[in-house]
Design a protein around this motif. Structure first.
Motif, PDB file in Angstrom:
ATOM      1  N   SER A  66      -4.367   3.563  -0.748  1.00 55.36           N
ATOM      2  CA  SER A  66      -3.135   3.016  -1.312  1.00 55.36           C
ATOM      3  C   SER A  66      -2.208   2.551  -0.188  1.00 55.36           C
ATOM      4  O   SER A  66      -1.973   3.277   0.772  1.00 55.36           O
ATOM      5  CB  SER A  66      -2.406   4.068  -2.162  1.00 55.36           C
ATOM      6  OG  SER A  66      -3.203   4.447  -3.264  1.00 55.36           O
ATOM      7  N   GLN A  67      -1.694   1.341  -0.327  1.00 52.56           N
ATOM      8  CA  GLN A  67      -0.773   0.789   0.649  1.00 52.56           C
ATOM      9  C   GLN A  67       0.661   1.069   0.207  1.00 52.56           C
ATOM     10  O   GLN A  67       1.080   0.672  -0.876  1.00 52.56           O
ATOM     11  CB  GLN A  67      -0.984  -0.721   0.795  1.00 52.56           C
ATOM     12  CG  GLN A  67      -2.367  -1.092   1.299  1.00 52.56           C
ATOM     13  CD  GLN A  67      -2.546  -2.592   1.434  1.00 52.56           C
ATOM     14  OE1 GLN A  67      -1.659  -3.364   1.106  1.00 52.56           O
ATOM     15  NE2 GLN A  67      -3.709  -2.999   1.925  1.00 52.56           N
ATOM     16  N   LYS A  68       1.394   1.754   1.085  1.00 52.76           N
ATOM     17  CA  LYS A  68       2.781   2.090   0.782  1.00 52.76           C
ATOM     18  C   LYS A  68       3.692   1.529   1.860  1.00 52.76           C
ATOM     19  O   LYS A  68       3.388   1.634   3.049  1.00 52.76           O
ATOM     20  CB  LYS A  68       2.963   3.603   0.677  1.00 52.76           C
ATOM     21  CG  LYS A  68       2.202   4.234  -0.483  1.00 52.76           C
ATOM     22  CD  LYS A  68       2.476   5.725  -0.574  1.00 52.76           C
ATOM     23  CE  LYS A  68       1.732   6.347  -1.740  1.00 52.76           C
ATOM     24  NZ  LYS A  68       1.981   7.812  -1.860  1.00 52.76           N
ATOM     25  N   ILE A  69       4.780   0.935   1.422  1.00 55.76           N
ATOM     26  CA  ILE A  69       5.759   0.355   2.345  1.00 55.76           C
ATOM     27  C   ILE A  69       7.097   1.038   2.135  1.00 55.76           C
ATOM     28  O   ILE A  69       7.600   1.104   1.021  1.00 55.76           O
ATOM     29  CB  ILE A  69       5.906  -1.161   2.128  1.00 55.76           C
ATOM     30  CG1 ILE A  69       4.567  -1.867   2.361  1.00 55.76           C
ATOM     31  CG2 ILE A  69       6.969  -1.725   3.054  1.00 55.76           C
ATOM     32  CD1 ILE A  69       4.604  -3.340   2.067  1.00 55.76           C
ATOM     33  N   SER A  70       7.664   1.550   3.217  1.00 54.86           N
ATOM     34  CA  SER A  70       8.977   2.187   3.152  1.00 54.86           C
ATOM     35  C   SER A  70      10.026   1.215   3.698  1.00 54.86           C
ATOM     36  O   SER A  70       9.846   0.649   4.784  1.00 54.86           O
ATOM     37  CB  SER A  70       8.992   3.480   3.969  1.00 54.86           C
ATOM     38  OG  SER A  70       8.056   4.415   3.455  1.00 54.86           O
ATOM     39  N   VAL A  71      11.088   1.007   2.973  1.00 54.34           N
ATOM     40  CA  VAL A  71      12.148   0.084   3.365  1.00 54.34           C
ATOM     41  C   VAL A  71      13.364   0.895   3.800  1.00 54.34           C
ATOM     42  O   VAL A  71      13.852   1.750   3.060  1.00 54.34           O
ATOM     43  CB  VAL A  71      12.525  -0.859   2.211  1.00 54.34           C
ATOM     44  CG1 VAL A  71      13.626  -1.822   2.642  1.00 54.34           C
ATOM     45  CG2 VAL A  71      11.291  -1.639   1.744  1.00 54.34           C
TER      46      VAL A  71
END
Length: 254
Positions: A66-71
């Protein structure tokens, strides 16, 4: 109830082959949940795992597929680290610890009055604005008709922080090679009426000009008992600036 002691680690527990899993990654590149679901459905040992082991298995597979991006909201420290890793020349090699030292020695605090001349893509300007939080006055002196505020724009500064900044164009005043001394004195006198002695702090970090030339022009804008910071990547330049200050008795505790 399932117990882990009944399980044996083998490579035959997963019915899907490595090629099939790779094909799924290409097909469901943005949907790691689907891949994890297929891995669970084709695992012969998943149902016999304890609840804890199942949860651990799912988290492990989600982390992998799973690809997760934190902003995050940008900060000066974050931007300084990014520029230092990718384009250090744009910020004159200023690390985050050095930036903190500049703010400390420069007595930058809410309610202060700071004059800045730099060519660090606005790194120092952004750091001063962030530290002051919109309380006080910042005079950014720029040259060559180029305002150094690239990093300030990326910082998403508040309206109050932007309003606290005044930009002063000193092109020509700093370009002493193109202006005769009479014109230089005339331009300097006109600016001195509004700015002379009104700044508590003076920060110079412009690699395009020698600090001595900048001090000759900007020093009188610093109030009595004010503080100053001169940054350069080269020890020789700092040594020459220190000698100039001492010989002309411009400062104490250098």
């Amino acid at each position: 109830k399932a117990q882990n002691k009944e399980r044996y680690e083998t490579n035959k527990a997963q019915k899907l082959t490595a090629e099939e899993i790779q094909a799924m990654e290409k097909t469901h590149a943005s949907d790691g949940v689907s891949i994890v679901g297929e891995l669970i459905a084709n695992s012969s040992t998943f149902e016999n795992m304890t609840d804890f082991s199942q949860e651990k298995y799912i988290k492990k597979k989600e982390k992998k597929y799973s690809q997760k991006i934190s902003v995050y909201n940008p900060t000066v420290k974050m931007l300084c680290k990014y520029y230092m890793e990718h384009t250090p020349n744009k910020i004159n090699g200023i690390r985050s610890d050095m930036l903190g030292l500049i703010l400390h020695v420069g007595d930058v605090h809410p309610g202060g009055t700071v004059m800045i001349n730099e060519n660090t893509s606005g790194l120092i300007l952004a750091a001063v604005a962030e530290r002051m939080g919109g309380f006080g006055n910042i005079n950014c002196v720029y040259t060559d008709n180029v305002i150094e505020n690239e990093i300030l724009l990326k910082l998403n500064a508040t309206t109050a922080e932007k309003r606290s900044i005044t930009y002063t164009n000193m092109k020509g005043i700093l370009d002493t090679e193109k202006l005769p001394s009479k014109d230089l004195c005339a331009l300097l006198s006109s600016m001195a009426k509004d700015l002379e002695g009104k700044h508590r702090s003076l920060i110079l970090a412009n690699s395009k000009y020698h600090p001595i030339e900048l001090m000759k022009i900007l020093w009188k804008f610093l109030c009595k008992s004010g503080v100053f910071v001169i940054y350069s990547q080269y020890l020789e330049i700092l040594t020459e600036a220190e000698r100039f200050i001492k010989e002309n008795k411009l400062g104490l505790y250098i």
